[in-house]
Design a protein around this motif. Structure first.
Motif: not given
Length: 293
Positions: A52-58, A66-67, A101-105
Motif C-alpha cells: 500500500i505504501q509503495v503505491y502511494q509513494a509511487a 527508509s525503514k 521501495a529501495e528505488k523510491l527511498v
C-alpha cells in the motif's frame, strides 16, 4: 482471539492489539510456524506494511520511510532460512516490492508501465457483458467428458478473484460424479458431471485473525463468481449450489479425509449444458439504487 460470527466486529483497541501481535513474532516462532500460515503472513504483511505504501509513494509523491521495507526483508530472510523456494509467488512479489521501495527511498522512479492492464476495447467490453448476462444456472448436462485442462482453467479463475488482505485461503476438491456416484445426493438439483467444491484453508486467516467471518465468506463467494463466469466463457455451463446440512459436509470431509482447518463453503457443478433456460429477468438499476448522494 477469534469470533465465529459474521456480525461481530473488534473494537479499535482490540484491532491494535491483534495488529501488534501480527508483528511481534520472534525469528524462532516464524521459523517453527506452520508453512501455510507463514506464507500467508508473508502475503498479508507485505500487503499491509509495504504494498500500500509503495503505491502511494509511487503515484502520489509521498515520502517513503527508509525503514518501510524492513519487516518484509526480515520475513524473506526467514523464508530463506526455512529453505523455501524463491520461485514461489509470494517471495517473488515481496522481492519486487522491496526493490521498488529501495528505488523510491533513493529518489529513483519505479516503472510500473509493464504491468498496466491491456486497454479494454469496445469489443472486449461487449464480450464481457455478453458472458456476464448470458450465463445461466444450468441443471442438466450431457455425458460429454470435461477435460482436466478446462477444469484447471476455471479453478485458476477462482484463484484470481479478489481476496481480502491477500491471504489466499481458497482451496478446492474436484469430484467427478462418475467416480463417486451418489456422493452429492441430497442436493435439490440433479448432480452435474463435475463437482467443484470451494474450500478455505483457515490457517491462512491466522495471518489476519480479526477478519470478520462475513469477509472470509465473501472471499469464497468472489472465487465462486469467477468460477461460474469462467465456466461459461470456456463453453461449459454450471450451477452454484450450497450444502443443505452439516451431514452433507461431514460426509465429504470423511470421504476425502479433510482436516479440521479446511472449511467447506459451497460448490459449483459444471459440465456441457443440455438445456437453455429463459433469462431470469432482473429489475432495473433505478429500482435497485437506494440513493445517490
Amino acid at each position: 482471539m477469534f469470533r465465529d460470527t459474521s456480525m461481530d466486529y473488534y473494537t479499535p483497541d482490540e484491532v491494535r492489539e491483534l495488529w501488534n501481535r501480527n508483528r511481534s513474532f520472534s525469528d524462532e516462532e516464524l521459523l517453527e510456524m506452520d508453512e501455510v500460515e507463514f506464507r500467508a503472513r508473508v502475503r498479508e504483511r507485505s500487503h499491509h506494511t509495504l504494498e500500500i505504501q509503495v503505491y502511494q509513494a509511487a503515484y502520489r509523491n509521498k515520502k517513503l520511510s527508509s525503514k518501510q521495507a524492513d519487516y518484509t526483508k526480515r520475513l524473506l530472510r526467514i523464508w530463506k532460512e526455512r529453505g523455501l523456494s524463491e520461485e514461489l509467488p509470494e517471495y517473488r512479489y515481496a522481492s519486487f516490492l522491496i526493490d521498488a521501495a529501495e528505488k523510491l527511498v533513493n529518489g529513483d522512479p519505479v516503472d510500473l508501465s509493464p504491468y498496466k492492464p491491456t486497454p479494454v476495447t469496445e469489443q472486449m467490453e461487449k464480450d464481457f457483458f455478453t458472458i456476464l448476462k448470458e450465463r445461466r444456472s444450468v441443471r442438466e448436462f450431457t455425458d460429454e467428458e470435461v477435460p482436466d485442462e478446462i477444469i484447471d482453467k476455471i479453478l485458476d479463475a477462482g484463484l484470481w478473484a479478489a481476496h481480502g488482505c491477500n491471504v489466499q485461503s481458497i482451496r478446492y476438491v474436484v469430484v467427478r460424479e462418475k467416480n463417486e456416484p451418489g456422493l452429492f445426493k441430497g442436493s435439490d438439483v440433479p448432480g452435474g458431471p463435475v463437482h467443484l467444491v470451494i474450500c478455505q484453508d483457515m490457517r491462512c486467516y491466522r495471518a489476519n485473525c480479526f477478519t470478520p467471518v462475513r469477509n472470509q465468506l465473501l472471499d469464497a463467494g468472489a472465487a465462486g463468481q469467477n468460477i461460474v463466469l469462467a465456466a461459461h466463457a470456456t463453453g461449459l455451463e454450471g450451477v452454484w449450489l450450497t450444502f443443505p446440512n452439516q451431514g452433507f459436509c461431514d460426509r465429504l470431509r470423511e470421504k476425502f479425509q479433510l482436516p479440521d482447518y479446511i472449511r467447506l463453503v459451497t460448490y459449483v457443478d459444471v459440465g456441457y449444458g443440455d438445456q437453455t433456460p429463459h433469462p431470469p429477468l432482473r429489475g432495473s438499476v433505478k429500482d435497485a439504487v437506494l440513493g445517490r448522494f
